[in-house]
Scaffold this motif. Structure first.
Motif, mmCIF file in Angstrom:
data_model
loop_
_atom_site.group_PDB
_atom_site.id
_atom_site.type_symbol
_atom_site.label_atom_id
_atom_site.label_comp_id
_atom_site.label_asym_id
_atom_site.label_seq_id
_atom_site.Cartn_x
_atom_site.Cartn_y
_atom_site.Cartn_z
ATOM 1 N N CYS A 126 0.824 -1.213 0.000
ATOM 2 C CA CYS A 126 0.000 0.000 0.000
ATOM 3 C C CYS A 126 0.860 1.266 0.000
ATOM 4 O O CYS A 126 0.381 2.337 -0.374
ATOM 5 C CB CYS A 126 -0.940 0.025 1.208
ATOM 6 N N ILE A 127 2.091 1.144 0.444
ATOM 7 C CA ILE A 127 2.977 2.301 0.545
ATOM 8 C C ILE A 127 4.225 1.999 -0.264
ATOM 9 O O ILE A 127 5.048 1.166 0.121
ATOM 10 C CB ILE A 127 3.330 2.610 2.011
ATOM 11 N N GLN A 128 4.353 2.683 -1.414
ATOM 12 C CA GLN A 128 5.492 2.470 -2.295
ATOM 13 C C GLN A 128 6.541 3.564 -2.164
ATOM 14 O O GLN A 128 7.709 3.341 -2.489
ATOM 15 C CB GLN A 128 5.015 2.403 -3.756
ATOM 16 N N THR A 129 6.138 4.745 -1.710
ATOM 17 C CA THR A 129 7.067 5.871 -1.625
ATOM 18 C C THR A 129 6.931 6.561 -0.272
ATOM 19 O O THR A 129 5.944 6.368 0.464
ATOM 20 C CB THR A 129 6.798 6.901 -2.735
ATOM 21 N N ASP A 130 7.914 7.360 0.053
ATOM 22 C CA ASP A 130 7.852 8.137 1.306
ATOM 23 C C ASP A 130 6.698 9.131 1.268
ATOM 24 O O ASP A 130 6.082 9.414 2.303
ATOM 25 C CB ASP A 130 9.177 8.872 1.524
ATOM 26 N N LYS A 131 6.397 9.656 0.082
ATOM 27 C CA LYS A 131 5.311 10.619 -0.026
ATOM 28 C C LYS A 131 3.972 9.971 0.315
ATOM 29 O O LYS A 131 3.129 10.563 0.999
ATOM 30 C CB LYS A 131 5.278 11.205 -1.432
ATOM 31 N N GLN A 132 3.772 8.737 -0.145
ATOM 32 C CA GLN A 132 2.532 8.040 0.180
ATOM 33 C C GLN A 132 2.434 7.782 1.680
ATOM 34 O O GLN A 132 1.349 7.872 2.257
ATOM 35 C CB GLN A 132 2.467 6.727 -0.596
ATOM 36 N N ARG A 133 3.544 7.468 2.309
ATOM 37 C CA ARG A 133 3.521 7.253 3.757
ATOM 38 C C ARG A 133 3.137 8.539 4.485
ATOM 39 O O ARG A 133 2.345 8.508 5.445
ATOM 40 C CB ARG A 133 4.888 6.753 4.230
ATOM 41 N N LEU A 134 3.676 9.668 4.027
ATOM 42 C CA LEU A 134 3.334 10.939 4.659
ATOM 43 C C LEU A 134 1.844 11.252 4.498
ATOM 44 O O LEU A 134 1.198 11.775 5.421
ATOM 45 C CB LEU A 134 4.177 12.063 4.067
ATOM 46 N N ILE A 135 1.286 10.938 3.329
ATOM 47 C CA ILE A 135 -0.140 11.192 3.111
ATOM 48 C C ILE A 135 -0.988 10.317 4.017
ATOM 49 O O ILE A 135 -1.984 10.769 4.610
ATOM 50 C CB ILE A 135 -0.497 10.967 1.631
ATOM 51 N N ILE A 136 -0.606 9.029 4.150
ATOM 52 C CA ILE A 136 -1.359 8.134 5.034
ATOM 53 C C ILE A 136 -1.266 8.611 6.483
ATOM 54 O O ILE A 136 -2.273 8.610 7.212
ATOM 55 C CB ILE A 136 -0.834 6.697 4.875
ATOM 56 N N GLU A 137 -0.093 9.041 6.895
ATOM 57 C CA GLU A 137 0.031 9.567 8.259
ATOM 58 C C GLU A 137 -0.807 10.822 8.432
ATOM 59 O O GLU A 137 -1.404 11.042 9.509
ATOM 60 C CB GLU A 137 1.502 9.854 8.559
ATOM 61 N N SER A 138 -0.881 11.650 7.384
ATOM 62 C CA SER A 138 -1.713 12.850 7.461
ATOM 63 C C SER A 138 -3.191 12.481 7.573
ATOM 64 O O SER A 138 -3.943 13.119 8.326
ATOM 65 C CB SER A 138 -1.475 13.717 6.221
ATOM 66 N N ILE A 139 -3.633 11.457 6.822
ATOM 67 C CA ILE A 139 -5.027 11.007 6.906
ATOM 68 C C ILE A 139 -5.340 10.513 8.322
ATOM 69 O O ILE A 139 -6.390 10.835 8.891
ATOM 70 C CB ILE A 139 -5.284 9.893 5.869
ATOM 71 N N ILE A 140 -4.422 9.742 8.887
ATOM 72 C CA ILE A 140 -4.649 9.215 10.248
ATOM 73 C C ILE A 140 -4.731 10.352 11.255
ATOM 74 O O ILE A 140 -5.638 10.391 12.112
ATOM 75 C CB ILE A 140 -3.529 8.232 10.615
ATOM 76 N N ASN A 141 -3.808 11.299 11.178
ATOM 77 C CA ASN A 141 -3.823 12.426 12.127
ATOM 78 C C ASN A 141 -5.080 13.270 11.980
ATOM 79 O O ASN A 141 -5.572 13.849 12.956
ATOM 80 C CB ASN A 141 -2.581 13.299 11.913
ATOM 81 N N ASP A 142 -5.605 13.346 10.757
ATOM 82 C CA ASP A 142 -6.793 14.151 10.526
ATOM 83 C C ASP A 142 -8.059 13.455 11.003
ATOM 84 O O ASP A 142 -9.026 14.114 11.405
ATOM 85 C CB ASP A 142 -6.909 14.466 9.033
#
Length: 702
Positions: A613-629
């Motif tokens: 589900c996470i191929q790049t660091d950018k995708q990981r940052l977006i997923i972390e942003s979704i969780i925090n939101d």
């Protein structure tokens, strides 16, 4: 505000098909001129440019378009035309073959056929110039190669006299009635097959040396062998099983050389005549169909042809013995000519547009089209209250006449030439002047350039006629000039107001996430406080906008977080909360492990997702942003990626990153094994399966 207009629209294939079109076809969702690919000059390589061979005698085309060039000293040069890099494969004095050799190439192998060398046929590696194999005899006697060719399977073909004798002068010659054939060799140098036909015989005794440069051969992708006899101007096509598939003669007089076959089995033969310095060069490559029908001259090249080869992507390579130039031809898009006018254009004739009201005043026409430079679209129109018109000395249904395929276009243009209006060029938005009548017909001339064509996307014709001049005092409505300048001037503003009103009338379509795209989709998302990132993509963003009202109700909940992550990743997240681990943490032997995996903070939870589900660091940052939101404000989250294999005492979940396969015997070491009936049980759960059964956590092996 103005009264709403009515209009006829041609914006899809079924609309255009109601009329008739010539030299036009549907392309990219619109109507464009027929185009084809014709060979044009890509590059001309001068002998001096290669910085090696001064007088090229022969050449072959290798992998990636690399050229192998033979010069008068029997030196073979490797030349990369793209990078302009030259190196020697065989240096002067190698004594492997002479300057009279013939070259062919396939893959990483260079084949050399030489009737003047001891090695009549040889294969060399282009990487180190080492000989792979060689052949001197065929059926116990030396053979005399006349031409050479290869196929994509690294098989090589040589044209040889099948019947050869030694003449009174001690030289090799072919007797009267002697056969000419093509021998197929394997990549290891074994003769595989002989292609021959009874028509390939010589009428008189001929020295073998006089047969050089007389024959050329080529092979298509299906394994059909083509043999061209330049003396008889005869092309013979022999299938892989030896049957004759076609045989034809070239009608034009003159001298010819070279033979190549493209992927569509078209046959190309070059013109090798001599042309004086004061004569116009009319030497072209001739193109024939699979069965020998003449198709066209390759107008993209003029000059002498001494050897002609086909490369990848149907590129052609031409050697001129006069200048030593090697010309590379590539397939280029060309606009077809309309037979009636011999111009690169197409014509569209519409059926009748019927308002069902007599004396209708037609207003304007809008054309949405891609019109490249050096091309144009000309629109003609004709209006009448009657569908029957006087044509060719009789009354006839005008629509039926225009769409009658049995009537030649030339006759239609001649019979109707006095009916059409003056042309409107590139009518993106134009008034229809003096257009009054129940019916309206359109004629569109789509004029292209040599390589490009306009594409008609959509055409609209508005009626009845309305003008802003009707809102002015009566004195302004008096038409004092034939050009009706004021009316035409106000029409500019009328078009603007009409477009604005149409946008307002259809404003609802801008609020539909399935109907908008690009910046409009991002703008629509901003209405719902959706912070779009380019990595989301339009499909995911549409799902998010559609589900936004429900997601806001679930914000801060486990269900809402799972749905948000599923929209972005496409996979269902697995969430573990503290209360799920609380009972097991009461056992001292599991407390340390569970604390390390899930934490010991009651306000902390764990989100687990598959690794892919996470191929790049950018995708990981977006997923972390979704969780925090989406998480509750007073909680913390730990993101864990599940690997697609199982580790004992780590995150192993059935159906998520752990799977059951077919039962097999598990060998623990060289002396012990686990039998098929071994069962995993759940302590303190009455030995029930499918409830938190994890090795080392709440279950044991017995």
């Amino acid at each position: 505000m103005q009264e709403p207009y009515q209009f006829f629209s041609l914006n899809k294939r079924s609309d255009w098909d109601k009329g008739s079109y010539y030299n036009l076809h549907m392309v990219d969702g619109g109507l464009g001129i027929h185009q084809t690919e014709k060979h044009g000059v890509y590059k001309v390589i001068q002998p001096g440019e290669m910085n090696g061979p001064e007088h090229p005698l022969d050449f072959a085309v290798g992998k990636g378009g690399k050229l192998f060039v033979l010069d008068e000293q029997a030196v073979v040069w490797s030349y990369d035309a793209e990078n302009q890099y030259t190196e020697q494969l065989f240096r002067q004095g190698h004594e492997l073959f002479t300057g009279g050799a013939m070259l062919a190439s396939s893959g990483d192998t260079l084949y050399v056929a030489d009737p003047f060398s001891e090695r009549r046929m040889a294969a060399y590696s282009v990487s180190n110039s080492q000989q792979v194999w060689s052949a001197r005899d065929w059926q116990g006697s030396p053979f005399y190669p006349l031409a050479i060719g290869t196929d994509s399977q690294k098989r090589v073909y040589t044209v040889i006299p099948l019947d050869m004798i030694i003449g009174v002068n001690g030289k090799e010659e072919v007797p009267e009635g002697g056969r000419i054939g093509v021998v197929q060799w394997s990549s290891s140098g074994e003769p595989l097959h002989v292609f021959q036909h009874d028509s390939l015989r010589l009428e008189q005794v001929t020295p073998a040396a006089e047969l050089l440069k007389r024959y050329y051969t080529a092979v298509n992708t299906a394994g059909t062998v083509y043999l061209f006899d330049t003396s008889l101007k005869l092309v013979t096509c022999l299938q892989e099983d030896g049957r004759l598939s076609a045989q034809f003669s070239i009608a034009p007089k003159g001298a010819f050389a070279g033979l190549s076959i493209d992927t569509n089995n078209n046959i190309y033969i070059g013109d090798s005549r001599y042309v004086g310095p004061d004569e116009e060069d009319e030497r072209f490559i001739l193109k024939f169909g699979e069965h020998g029908e003449f198709q066209a001259k390759v107008s993209g090249f003029r000059g002498r042809t001494d050897k002609l080869l086909s490369g990848s992507r149907d590129w052609m390579y031409v050697l001129s013995g006069e200048t030593g130039e090697i010309t590379i031809l590539e397939p280029q898009p060309r606009t077809l000519e309309l037979p009636e006018t011999l111009l690169p254009e197409g014509i569209y004739l519409s059926s009748a547009l019927d308002t069902r009201s007599t004396e209708t005043e037609w207003h304007r026409v809008q054309l949405e089209a891609a019109i490249p430079d050096e091309t144009q679209v000309r629109l003609y129109y004709y209006t009448s209250d009657r569908n029957e018109q006087w044509l060719d000395n009789e009354y006839t249904d005008f629509s039926e006449y225009l769409n009658n395929a049995a009537i030649p276009l030339r006759d239609k243009l001649r019979a109707t030439r006095d009916l059409w209006s003056e042309p409107i060029t590139n009518p993106r938005d134009a008034l229809l002047m003096n257009a009054k009548g129940r019916y309206l017909w359109l004629k569109l001339e789509v004029v292209g350039s040599e390589r490009r064509s306009p594409v008609l996307k959509r055409l609209r014709v508005y009626f009845p006629k309305e003008s802003l001049i009707s809102y002015l005092p009566a004195i302004y409505r008096e038409q004092q000039d034939e050009g009706r300048f004021l009316e035409r001037f106000l029409a500019l503003f009328g078009s603007y107001f009409q477009e604005m009103e149409e946008k307002i009338d259809h404003i609802s379509k801008y609020f539909d996430p399935d109907a908008v795209h690009g910046q409009y989709l991002t703008w629509l998302g901003s209405w719902l406080a959706v912070n779009e990132d380019e990595s989301w993509g339009e499909d995911k963003l549409r799902q998010l906008i559609r589900q936004a009202p429900d997601l806001y109700k679930l914000r801060g909940t486990r269900q809402g977080l799972v749905r948000m992550l599923q929209i972005y990743t496409g996979a269902e997240a697995y969430i573990v909360e503290y209360f799920q681990m609380k009972q097991m943490q009461e056992k001292s032997e599991l407390r340390e492990l569970l604390s390390r995996l899930y934490g010991d903070n009651p306000y902390c939870f764990c989100v687990m997702l598959p690794q892919d589900c996470i191929q790049t660091d950018k995708q990981r940052l977006i997923i972390e942003s979704i969780i925090n939101d989406q998480k509750p404000a007073f909680t913390e989250c730990k993101l864990t990626l599940l690997q697609p294999w199982m580790y004992m005492d780590m995150h192993s979940y059935m159906g998520i990153n752990t799977y059951l396969s077919e039962p097999t015997l598990l060998t623990l070491d060289q002396k012990s094994s686990m039998p098929y009936n071994t069962v995993l049980i759940d302590l303190d759960r009455d030995k029930r399966m499918d409830i938190h059964t994890r090795l080392g956590l709440d279950s044991e092996l017995e």
